[in-house]
Motif scaffolding. Sequence first.
Motif, PDB file in Angstrom:
ATOM      1  N   GLY A 128      -0.443  -3.661   7.332  1.00 27.75           N
ATOM      2  CA  GLY A 128      -0.690  -3.059   8.650  1.00 27.75           C
ATOM      3  C   GLY A 128      -0.885  -4.101   9.730  1.00 27.75           C
ATOM      4  O   GLY A 128      -1.232  -3.785  10.872  1.00 27.75           O
ATOM      5  N   SER A 129      -0.639  -5.354   9.396  1.00 28.39           N
ATOM      6  CA  SER A 129      -0.890  -6.451  10.339  1.00 28.39           C
ATOM      7  C   SER A 129       0.030  -6.417  11.548  1.00 28.39           C
ATOM      8  O   SER A 129      -0.236  -7.067  12.559  1.00 28.39           O
ATOM      9  CB  SER A 129      -0.739  -7.790   9.611  1.00 28.39           C
ATOM     10  OG  SER A 129      -1.126  -8.872  10.424  1.00 28.39           O
ATOM     11  N   VAL A 180      -2.855   0.090   1.618  1.00 30.14           N
ATOM     12  CA  VAL A 180      -2.811   1.139   2.646  1.00 30.14           C
ATOM     13  C   VAL A 180      -3.931   2.144   2.419  1.00 30.14           C
ATOM     14  O   VAL A 180      -4.679   2.499   3.347  1.00 30.14           O
ATOM     15  CB  VAL A 180      -1.450   1.876   2.631  1.00 30.14           C
ATOM     16  CG1 VAL A 180      -1.462   3.033   3.628  1.00 30.14           C
ATOM     17  CG2 VAL A 180      -0.314   0.923   2.958  1.00 30.14           C
ATOM     18  N   LEU A 181      -4.069   2.597   1.184  1.00 27.59           N
ATOM     19  CA  LEU A 181      -5.101   3.582   0.862  1.00 27.59           C
ATOM     20  C   LEU A 181      -6.496   3.024   1.119  1.00 27.59           C
ATOM     21  O   LEU A 181      -7.373   3.715   1.667  1.00 27.59           O
ATOM     22  CB  LEU A 181      -4.963   4.000  -0.607  1.00 27.59           C
ATOM     23  CG  LEU A 181      -5.845   5.159  -1.080  1.00 27.59           C
ATOM     24  CD1 LEU A 181      -5.541   6.426  -0.297  1.00 27.59           C
ATOM     25  CD2 LEU A 181      -5.658   5.392  -2.572  1.00 27.59           C
ATOM     26  N   ALA A 201      -6.577   7.768   9.733  1.00 24.85           N
ATOM     27  CA  ALA A 201      -6.955   7.510   8.342  1.00 24.85           C
ATOM     28  C   ALA A 201      -6.558   8.673   7.441  1.00 24.85           C
ATOM     29  O   ALA A 201      -6.012   8.478   6.344  1.00 24.85           O
ATOM     30  CB  ALA A 201      -8.462   7.261   8.248  1.00 24.85           C
ATOM     31  N   GLU A 202      -6.813   9.882   7.911  1.00 21.63           N
ATOM     32  CA  GLU A 202      -6.482  11.067   7.111  1.00 21.63           C
ATOM     33  C   GLU A 202      -4.973  11.195   6.914  1.00 21.63           C
ATOM     34  O   GLU A 202      -4.502  11.517   5.811  1.00 21.63           O
ATOM     35  CB  GLU A 202      -7.035  12.319   7.789  1.00 21.63           C
ATOM     36  CG  GLU A 202      -8.557  12.419   7.726  1.00 21.63           C
ATOM     37  CD  GLU A 202      -9.103  13.492   8.655  1.00 21.63           C
ATOM     38  OE1 GLU A 202      -8.306  14.318   9.153  1.00 21.63           O
ATOM     39  OE2 GLU A 202     -10.324  13.508   8.888  1.00 21.63           O
ATOM     40  N   LYS A 203      -4.204  10.932   7.956  1.00 24.47           N
ATOM     41  CA  LYS A 203      -2.746  11.011   7.839  1.00 24.47           C
ATOM     42  C   LYS A 203      -2.222   9.923   6.911  1.00 24.47           C
ATOM     43  O   LYS A 203      -1.314  10.160   6.092  1.00 24.47           O
ATOM     44  CB  LYS A 203      -2.094  10.891   9.213  1.00 24.47           C
ATOM     45  CG  LYS A 203      -0.570  11.068   9.193  1.00 24.47           C
ATOM     46  CD  LYS A 203      -0.166  12.455   8.715  1.00 24.47           C
ATOM     47  CE  LYS A 203       1.339  12.656   8.781  1.00 24.47           C
ATOM     48  NZ  LYS A 203       1.744  14.000   8.314  1.00 24.47           N
ATOM     49  N   SER A 232       1.569   2.698   6.405  1.00 23.86           N
ATOM     50  CA  SER A 232       0.959   1.373   6.512  1.00 23.86           C
ATOM     51  C   SER A 232       0.522   1.066   7.943  1.00 23.86           C
ATOM     52  O   SER A 232      -0.582   0.573   8.183  1.00 23.86           O
ATOM     53  CB  SER A 232       1.943   0.309   6.019  1.00 23.86           C
ATOM     54  OG  SER A 232       1.386  -0.984   6.124  1.00 23.86           O
ATOM     55  N   SER A 233       1.396   1.392   8.895  1.00 24.17           N
ATOM     56  CA  SER A 233       1.058   1.135  10.296  1.00 24.17           C
ATOM     57  C   SER A 233      -0.007   2.098  10.816  1.00 24.17           C
ATOM     58  O   SER A 233      -0.866   1.721  11.602  1.00 24.17           O
ATOM     59  CB  SER A 233       2.313   1.238  11.175  1.00 24.17           C
ATOM     60  OG  SER A 233       3.067   0.042  11.107  1.00 24.17           O
ATOM     61  N   ILE A 234       0.070   3.348  10.372  1.00 26.08           N
ATOM     62  CA  ILE A 234      -0.936   4.332  10.770  1.00 26.08           C
ATOM     63  C   ILE A 234      -2.318   3.906  10.261  1.00 26.08           C
ATOM     64  O   ILE A 234      -3.320   4.018  10.971  1.00 26.08           O
ATOM     65  CB  ILE A 234      -0.563   5.735  10.243  1.00 26.08           C
ATOM     66  CG1 ILE A 234       0.688   6.246  10.963  1.00 26.08           C
ATOM     67  CG2 ILE A 234      -1.714   6.716  10.436  1.00 26.08           C
ATOM     68  CD1 ILE A 234       1.297   7.493  10.346  1.00 26.08           C
ATOM     69  N   ALA A 235      -2.355   3.378   9.038  1.00 27.63           N
ATOM     70  CA  ALA A 235      -3.609   2.852   8.492  1.00 27.63           C
ATOM     71  C   ALA A 235      -4.091   1.669   9.323  1.00 27.63           C
ATOM     72  O   ALA A 235      -5.298   1.505   9.549  1.00 27.63           O
ATOM     73  CB  ALA A 235      -3.405   2.433   7.039  1.00 27.63           C
ATOM     74  N   GLY A 236      -3.136   0.854   9.782  1.00 27.32           N
ATOM     75  CA  GLY A 236      -3.486  -0.284  10.627  1.00 27.32           C
ATOM     76  C   GLY A 236      -4.135   0.149  11.926  1.00 27.32           C
ATOM     77  O   GLY A 236      -5.090  -0.469  12.409  1.00 27.32           O
ATOM     78  N   ILE A 237      -3.635   1.231  12.505  1.00 33.36           N
ATOM     79  CA  ILE A 237      -4.238   1.769  13.727  1.00 33.36           C
ATOM     80  C   ILE A 237      -5.672   2.203  13.447  1.00 33.36           C
ATOM     81  O   ILE A 237      -6.584   1.955  14.242  1.00 33.36           O
ATOM     82  CB  ILE A 237      -3.418   2.962  14.268  1.00 33.36           C
ATOM     83  CG1 ILE A 237      -2.025   2.508  14.700  1.00 33.36           C
ATOM     84  CG2 ILE A 237      -4.130   3.620  15.446  1.00 33.36           C
ATOM     85  CD1 ILE A 237      -1.093   3.657  15.083  1.00 33.36           C
ATOM     86  N   ALA A 238      -5.875   2.838  12.285  1.00 30.29           N
ATOM     87  CA  ALA A 238      -7.213   3.315  11.919  1.00 30.29           C
ATOM     88  C   ALA A 238      -8.205   2.168  11.805  1.00 30.29           C
ATOM     89  O   ALA A 238      -9.268   2.172  12.438  1.00 30.29           O
ATOM     90  CB  ALA A 238      -7.151   4.103  10.612  1.00 30.29           C
TER      91      ALA A 238
END
Length: 253
Positions: A128-129, A180-181, A201-203, A232-238
Motif C-alpha cells: 500500500g506504499s 493487506v489484511l 478498512a472494511e472494504k 492493497s491501495s484501499i488498505a493503504g488509505i485506511a
Amino acid sequence: MKVQEFKVGPKFIFGNGSIKEISKLPIKKAYVICDPFMEKNHMVDEVLKNLKAAGAETMVFSKVVPDPTVQVVSQGVAEIKAFKPDTVIALGGGSAMDSAKAVIRVYTESEKVDKPRLIAIPTTSGSGSENTAFAVISDPPYNEKIALVDSSMVPDIAILDNTFTMSVPKAVTADAGMDVLTHCLEAYVSNQASDFSDACAEKGISLTWKYLPVTYKYGEDKLAREKMHNASSIAGIAFNNAGLGICHSLSHA
C-alpha cells in the motif's frame, strides 16, 4: 467528539493495461527506480516503452534492495542530482516505493528544488506504499530502521495495473495478501480510526477475504488480481489515516 482529518492520497489510475496512461502525461525527464529483478524480467521495459511514447528522456536506477538502505538512497540521490528529472517513477514493491520517497525527500531538501512528480507503480498487492506518507529505510551498520513520515512523500499518481502482478509466485501472493489484511485490521482497531478510515478498512477486508484465496489458487485470474491490487491501495488509505499497530511495530524491532 475529537476533530479528525482524512486524506485520500494520490490520483489513482487503475485497471488492466492502465500503464499505457503514462504515455499521455507531460513528462520530459523520468527517473525510474526499481530493483534488479524488474530489469531482469523486463517489467521495466513496459514502463520505458510508454515513457518513450510520451517523448520523455529516461534513466533507470535498479539498485533497490529489500528493506532499502541508507547507502542505496545515497546512490539514488547522487544520480538524481545530476539527471534533474521532472518525474520519478517507483516500480516494484514497498522497497522501491520507500526508496523513491526517500531519494526525493533528501534531494529536494538538500538541493532546495521543487519536488519532481512521483508516480508509483506497484508490482505486488501488499504494501500500500503507493499512496502513503511513510517510508522505512534501514541502516545496517547501526542495526536500525528509520521511519520517515511526511505528507510530501505521498505519490502524485498511483497506477494500479494488475498486469504487473500476474506472474507473482504463490508464496509472495499469500504474504502480500496477508499484509493487506493486517493493514486493514490494525487500522480498524486504531485509536485514530474514523468512519472514513473504517469504510476503507472494511472494504479492504471484504475484498481480501473474497479474492486472496482465488489469486493464490489461480494466479492467472485477472479479475481476482485486479481486486487484490485495489484492496492493497484501499488498505493503504485506511492506515495512512488511522495508523498501524503492534504487528508492524514488533516487526521493526
